[in-house]
Design an enzyme around this catalytic site. Structure first.
Site, PDB file in Angstrom:
ATOM      1  N   THR A  52      62.176  40.864  44.561  1.00  0.00           N
ATOM      2  CA  THR A  52      61.980  41.101  42.857  1.00  0.00           C
ATOM      3  C   THR A  52      62.363  41.991  42.442  1.00  0.00           C
ATOM      4  O   THR A  52      62.253  43.083  42.870  1.00  0.00           O
ATOM      5  CB  THR A  52      60.398  40.904  42.530  1.00  0.00           C
ATOM      6  OG1 THR A  52      59.557  41.315  43.287  1.00  0.00           O
ATOM      7  CG2 THR A  52      59.771  39.123  43.382  1.00  0.00           C
ATOM      8  N   GLY A  78      50.805  42.616  46.562  1.00  0.00           N
ATOM      9  CA  GLY A  78      49.902  42.444  46.017  1.00  0.00           C
ATOM     10  C   GLY A  78      49.820  41.473  45.575  1.00  0.00           C
ATOM     11  O   GLY A  78      49.903  40.212  45.821  1.00  0.00           O
ATOM     12  N   ASP A  79      48.560  41.511  44.905  1.00  0.00           N
ATOM     13  CA  ASP A  79      48.080  40.201  44.710  1.00  0.00           C
ATOM     14  C   ASP A  79      48.464  39.117  43.260  1.00  0.00           C
ATOM     15  O   ASP A  79      48.673  38.187  42.721  1.00  0.00           O
ATOM     16  CB  ASP A  79      46.746  40.125  44.370  1.00  0.00           C
ATOM     17  CG  ASP A  79      45.261  40.177  45.629  1.00  0.00           C
ATOM     18  OD1 ASP A  79      45.457  39.284  46.723  1.00  0.00           O
ATOM     19  OD2 ASP A  79      44.931  41.227  45.365  1.00  0.00           O
ATOM     20  N   GLY A 109      50.747  45.120  49.135  1.00  0.00           N
ATOM     21  CA  GLY A 109      50.623  45.727  47.618  1.00  0.00           C
ATOM     22  C   GLY A 109      49.299  46.391  47.613  1.00  0.00           C
ATOM     23  O   GLY A 109      48.908  47.270  49.112  1.00  0.00           O
ATOM     24  N   SER A 110      48.314  47.188  47.003  1.00  0.00           N
ATOM     25  CA  SER A 110      47.250  48.297  46.880  1.00  0.00           C
ATOM     26  C   SER A 110      46.614  47.337  46.697  1.00  0.00           C
ATOM     27  O   SER A 110      44.954  48.067  48.065  1.00  0.00           O
ATOM     28  CB  SER A 110      47.461  49.445  45.833  1.00  0.00           C
ATOM     29  OG  SER A 110      48.317  49.282  44.650  1.00  0.00           O
ATOM     30  N   GLY A 111      46.420  46.780  46.104  1.00  0.00           N
ATOM     31  CA  GLY A 111      45.397  45.949  46.024  1.00  0.00           C
ATOM     32  C   GLY A 111      45.507  44.244  46.435  1.00  0.00           C
ATOM     33  O   GLY A 111      46.676  43.185  46.458  1.00  0.00           O
ATOM     34  N   ASP A 176      39.931  48.147  38.068  1.00  0.00           N
ATOM     35  CA  ASP A 176      41.927  48.430  38.185  1.00  0.00           C
ATOM     36  C   ASP A 176      42.992  48.627  37.194  1.00  0.00           C
ATOM     37  O   ASP A 176      43.884  48.762  38.431  1.00  0.00           O
ATOM     38  CB  ASP A 176      41.402  46.933  38.264  1.00  0.00           C
ATOM     39  CG  ASP A 176      42.537  46.132  39.236  1.00  0.00           C
ATOM     40  OD1 ASP A 176      43.382  46.762  40.299  1.00  0.00           O
ATOM     41  OD2 ASP A 176      42.373  44.908  39.334  1.00  0.00           O
ATOM     42  N   ARG A 183      49.210  54.509  41.802  1.00  0.00           N
ATOM     43  CA  ARG A 183      49.160  53.768  42.725  1.00  0.00           C
ATOM     44  C   ARG A 183      49.904  54.428  43.726  1.00  0.00           C
ATOM     45  O   ARG A 183      49.736  53.757  44.778  1.00  0.00           O
ATOM     46  CB  ARG A 183      50.654  52.986  42.346  1.00  0.00           C
ATOM     47  CG  ARG A 183      50.795  51.610  40.742  1.00  0.00           C
ATOM     48  CD  ARG A 183      51.632  50.817  40.915  1.00  0.00           C
ATOM     49  NE  ARG A 183      51.990  49.556  41.883  1.00  0.00           N
ATOM     50  CZ  ARG A 183      51.128  48.686  41.540  1.00  0.00           C
ATOM     51  NH1 ARG A 183      50.508  48.605  40.636  1.00  0.00           N
ATOM     52  NH2 ARG A 183      50.673  48.094  42.705  1.00  0.00           N
ATOM     53  N   GLY A 357      43.984  40.510  39.133  1.00  0.00           N
ATOM     54  CA  GLY A 357      43.686  41.978  38.537  1.00  0.00           C
ATOM     55  C   GLY A 357      45.288  42.499  37.835  1.00  0.00           C
ATOM     56  O   GLY A 357      45.802  43.682  37.987  1.00  0.00           O
TER      57      GLY A 357
END
Length: 367
Positions: A52, A78-79, A109-111, A176, A183, A357
């Protein structure tokens, strides 16, 4: 888990991998090539990687793409990227068919809440980073897939989202979004964000209402026939009133301008530190928020924290949440209730709302 029915991916298998190179600390592409690709090659899963380049790129891709050439869609991010993919699929005129396409999440991702949840449901040890990525890739290699609940969220301004993880307002959403600027720290950004938000602990005013799960004490909810109309005090639309390809109707909800139905519960308190409606076990790799949650339990696990909690107690709860023992602390300010639907009406547009998120404008919302 026993009692679940599984589908099996074909072999050889063709996977479309949607990958966000910017997600987390920016290592997703390297990790995909180093960890994931060799395992998938071994399992006879051929991949086409779609990188992307901007927000909504994946959303547009899955909304407009002919999906018939792929056996599965894999999201390595991530989510947030999976949120785009789910909503892109739900915008298709053939969403009913498109949503049968198996989806896979690989944590990049981080989440990585959904990846951590699936790792937990599969019975693996609690792990993070490369170990979690390896476990999730192994799950893809095994090729078993099963159903997952989505929650339909509508806002007062007329937006509609389909969410797989959770909706939040207040403390957790602030952490969040405020921690986005860290990040590069990976998941440590949430720890730093938590401490910063604790320092300036805020209270949010609004009305929270919900439709409780109608279960007898001590019994688990009976599996629902997915084709049966959900009545529950609300008249289902006569069959055939929806145009073909129109999104699914919200059978449990009345329009946001009207009061909630009489059989709903309205929370007496109107001052909150946080409200979080979660439908998976994990809120993050190290936050086991709803240990009872399962992929398709037909349940929204609603948590809310009333104003008046001390910073020390709040920190204790968050530390306990890393092990999923926060409810054992019996904190009078923290309430947990399994529900089928909820509504949140902020008194003023204060604070950030998040869905899976991603930030939303603060306004009345129901799901």
């Amino acid at each position: 888990p026993p009692g679940d029915s599984y589908g099996v991916l074909p072999r050889p298998c063709h996977a479309l991998v949607l990958l966000n190179p910017q997600s987390g600390s920016g290592r997703a592409l390297d990790d995909f090539q180093a960890v994931v690709q060799p395992m998938l090659a071994e399992a006879d899963i051929a991949t086409t990687v779609f990188v992307t380049e901007r927000p909504h790129h994946a959303h547009e891709k899955v909304r407009d793409e002919d999906l018939s050439q792929w056996d599965t869609l894999v999201v390595m991010s991530g989510d947030g990227l999976l949120f785009e993919v789910v909503n892109g699929l739900m915008e298709r005129p053939d969403w009913k068919e498109a949503m049968k396409k198996p989806l896979c999440i690989l944590p990049g991702g981080s989440g990585n809440a959904l990846a951590a949840s699936i790792n937990y449901y599969a019975g693996y040890d609690h792990v993070a980073k490369k170990k979690l990525l390896t476990n999730c890739t192994f799950t893809l290699c095994k090729g078993l897939y099963t159903q997952m609940d989505l929650v339909s969220l509508s806002t007062a301004s007329g937006k509609r989202f389909f969410s797989f993880l959770g909706f939040g307002w207040g403390f957790i959403s602030d952490v969040d979004i405020d921690s986005e600027k860290y990040r590069w720290l990976g998941s440590a950004r949430f720890t730093l964000g938590t401490l910063q938000c604790l320092a300036k602990l805020r209270v949010y005013q609004g009305r929270l209402s919900y439709l409780p799960m109608a279960t007898e004490q001590g019994s688990s909810p009976a599996p629902r026939d997915p084709h049966a109309p959900v009545t529950n005090g609300h008249i289902p639309q006569p069959a055939g009133t929806e145009a073909p390809g129109s999104p699914p109707p919200d059978s449990l909800l009345v329009p946001l301008g009207q009061p909630v139905p009489a059989h709903w519960t309205v929370v007496p308190e109107e001052e909150f530190v946080l409200v979080y409606a979660i439908y998976q076990s994990h809120l993050g790799t190290n936050l086991l928020m709803a240990p009872a949650a399962r992929l398709h339990d037909g349940c929204i696990h609603l948590f809310y924290m009333k104003a008046g909690i001390s910073r020390v107690t709040l920190l204790k709860l968050f530390l306990a949440m890393s092990r999923g023992t926060h409810l054992d602390l019996n904190c009078p300010h923290l309430c947990y209730v399994p529900v089928r639907a909820f509504r949140l009406e902020p008194r003023v547009a204060a604070g950030i709302m998040t869905v899976d998120g991603e930030a939303l404008a603060c306004e009345p919302v129901q799901g």
